[in-house]
Design a protein around this motif. Structure first.
Motif, short mmCIF file in Angstrom:
data_model
loop_
_atom_site.label_atom_id
_atom_site.label_comp_id
_atom_site.label_asym_id
_atom_site.label_seq_id
_atom_site.Cartn_x
_atom_site.Cartn_y
_atom_site.Cartn_z
N ARG A 47 0.83 -1.19 0.00
CA ARG A 47 0.00 0.00 0.00
C ARG A 47 0.87 1.25 0.00
NH1 ARG A 47 -2.25 2.49 5.36
NH2 ARG A 47 -0.33 2.81 6.49
N PHE A 48 0.37 2.33 -0.58
CA PHE A 48 1.14 3.58 -0.54
C PHE A 48 0.94 4.25 0.81
CE2 PHE A 48 -2.97 4.82 -2.22
CZ PHE A 48 -3.21 6.11 -1.75
N PRO A 49 1.97 4.93 1.32
CA PRO A 49 1.94 5.44 2.70
C PRO A 49 0.92 6.56 2.91
CG PRO A 49 4.19 5.29 1.87
CD PRO A 49 3.29 5.11 0.70
N CYS A 50 0.55 6.76 4.14
CA CYS A 50 -0.30 7.88 4.51
C CYS A 50 0.45 9.18 4.20
CB CYS A 50 -0.65 7.82 5.99
SG CYS A 50 -1.47 6.27 6.46
N GLY A 51 -0.25 10.16 3.66
CA GLY A 51 0.38 11.41 3.28
C GLY A 51 0.88 11.41 1.84
N TYR A 52 0.83 10.27 1.18
CA TYR A 52 1.23 10.16 -0.22
C TYR A 52 -0.01 10.20 -1.12
CZ TYR A 52 6.13 8.80 0.58
OH TYR A 52 7.46 8.78 0.92
N TYR A 53 0.25 10.47 -2.39
CA TYR A 53 -0.78 10.35 -3.42
C TYR A 53 -0.37 9.24 -4.38
CZ TYR A 53 -2.66 14.98 -2.12
OH TYR A 53 -3.21 16.03 -1.44
N MET A 54 -1.35 8.63 -5.00
CA MET A 54 -1.11 7.66 -6.05
C MET A 54 -1.51 8.30 -7.38
SD MET A 54 -0.04 4.48 -6.44
CE MET A 54 -0.54 3.27 -5.21
N LEU A 55 -0.59 8.28 -8.35
CA LEU A 55 -0.88 8.86 -9.67
C LEU A 55 -0.88 7.76 -10.71
CD1 LEU A 55 0.27 12.19 -11.18
CD2 LEU A 55 0.45 10.11 -12.56
N LEU A 56 -1.94 7.71 -11.49
CA LEU A 56 -2.09 6.70 -12.53
C LEU A 56 -2.24 7.41 -13.88
CD1 LEU A 56 -4.22 3.52 -12.40
CD2 LEU A 56 -4.49 5.05 -14.32
N GLN A 57 -1.36 7.06 -14.82
CA GLN A 57 -1.47 7.60 -16.18
C GLN A 57 -2.02 6.51 -17.08
OE1 GLN A 57 2.12 9.32 -17.78
NE2 GLN A 57 1.15 9.91 -19.70
N TRP A 58 -3.01 6.86 -17.91
CA TRP A 58 -3.65 5.84 -18.73
C TRP A 58 -4.04 6.40 -20.10
CZ3 TRP A 58 -9.04 6.40 -19.86
CH2 TRP A 58 -9.68 7.41 -19.16
#
Length: 257
Positions: free
Chosen positions: A177-188
């Motif tokens: 999982r990505f950490p708290c305080g981070y964002y996940m960016l998905l390019q599609w």
């Protein structure tokens, strides 16, 4: 380099150019829909514009299960996925795409390790709640790791240790999982047919002009002004031709003699 702005900000720029005076309240939904329709139409007609779709996910958008972040992805081809922490060095922590079977094995290994420990562990990566789905924001509270510990452990992973898979119905599983305080960016790559206020739109003058002429055409159609309708459709067609050939011209690095 392509830059982005939110759909809401894009709308705020386009609206005064199409309607210098305030729109009537009953016209606001129509205007908003037509901006989204214009962007979808451009992506349908111009293949290279389909590759600039970006989705950003926060902890409120995901669930945690077996130390993985799970969320609904777009209907399209996933180009890349990475996590980053805004406001610092914005370093990108990429996830490598694997098969769904490989992702299932990874999650099962977490389950086997976690459920065998006595007493039950209290860290998110060794969670005692492996068999439960937890809301992403809830997984940032005790008994999980603190933000600093979570961040340190995540950044210490090797590149191949971060993996993701796309499951049925475009469900995305990213582990760990990505950490708290981070964002996940998905390019599609694909055609975005539904636009939310926070969705990102490429900041491009020619795309903006094409959207304006598309909306002008639709408004003339609504007003049954056939002359203006034909004029704006002609200009919009020119916008599309310009965009269609622009990409190949800009990608051609061989100078013509």
């Amino acid at each position: 380099m392509i830059e982005y702005q939110s759909f809401l900000d894009f709308k705020a720029v386009v609206q005064p150019l199409v309607a210098p005076e305030d729109l009537a309240e009953n016209m606001e939904p129509f205007f908003r829909d037509q901006i989204g329709n214009a962007l979808a139409d451009i992506q349908t007609m111009i293949p290279w514009t389909r590759g600039f779709n970006v989705n950003i996910y926060t902890k409120s958008d995901v669930e945690e299960f077996c130390a993985a972040s799970v969320f609904s992805g777009p209907t399209g081809k996933i180009s890349q996925l990475f996590a980053y922490q805004p406001g610092r060095d914005c370093k990108k922590h990429y996830y490598k795409r694997v098969s769904t079977s490989a992702m299932d094995c990874w999650m099962e290994r977490q389950r086997c390790v976690q459920c065998a420990l006595t007493p039950a562990p209290t860290n998110i990566y060794d969670t005692p709640y492996c068999n439960y789905v937890i809301l992403g924001e809830d997984a940032c509270s005790p008994p999980y790791l603190t933000g600093a510990e979570d961040d340190c452990r995540f950044k210490g992973l090797d590149d191949d240790d971060r993996i993701f898979a796309v499951g049925p119905d475009y469900k995305i599983y990213a582990g760990p999982r990505f950490p708290c305080g981070y964002y996940m960016l998905l390019q599609w790559q694909g055609i975005r047919r539904k636009w939310e206020d926070t969705d990102l739109v490429p900041v491009d003058q020619q795309i903006r002009e094409a959207v304006i002429n598309y909306i002008e055409h639709k408004m003339a159609l609504k007003e049954r002004n056939s002359t203006a309708m034909a004029e704006y459709m002609q200009i919009y067609s020119i916008n599309l031709r310009t965009l269609r050939y622009r990409y190949s011209d800009e990608q051609d690095t061989i100078l013509q003699s």
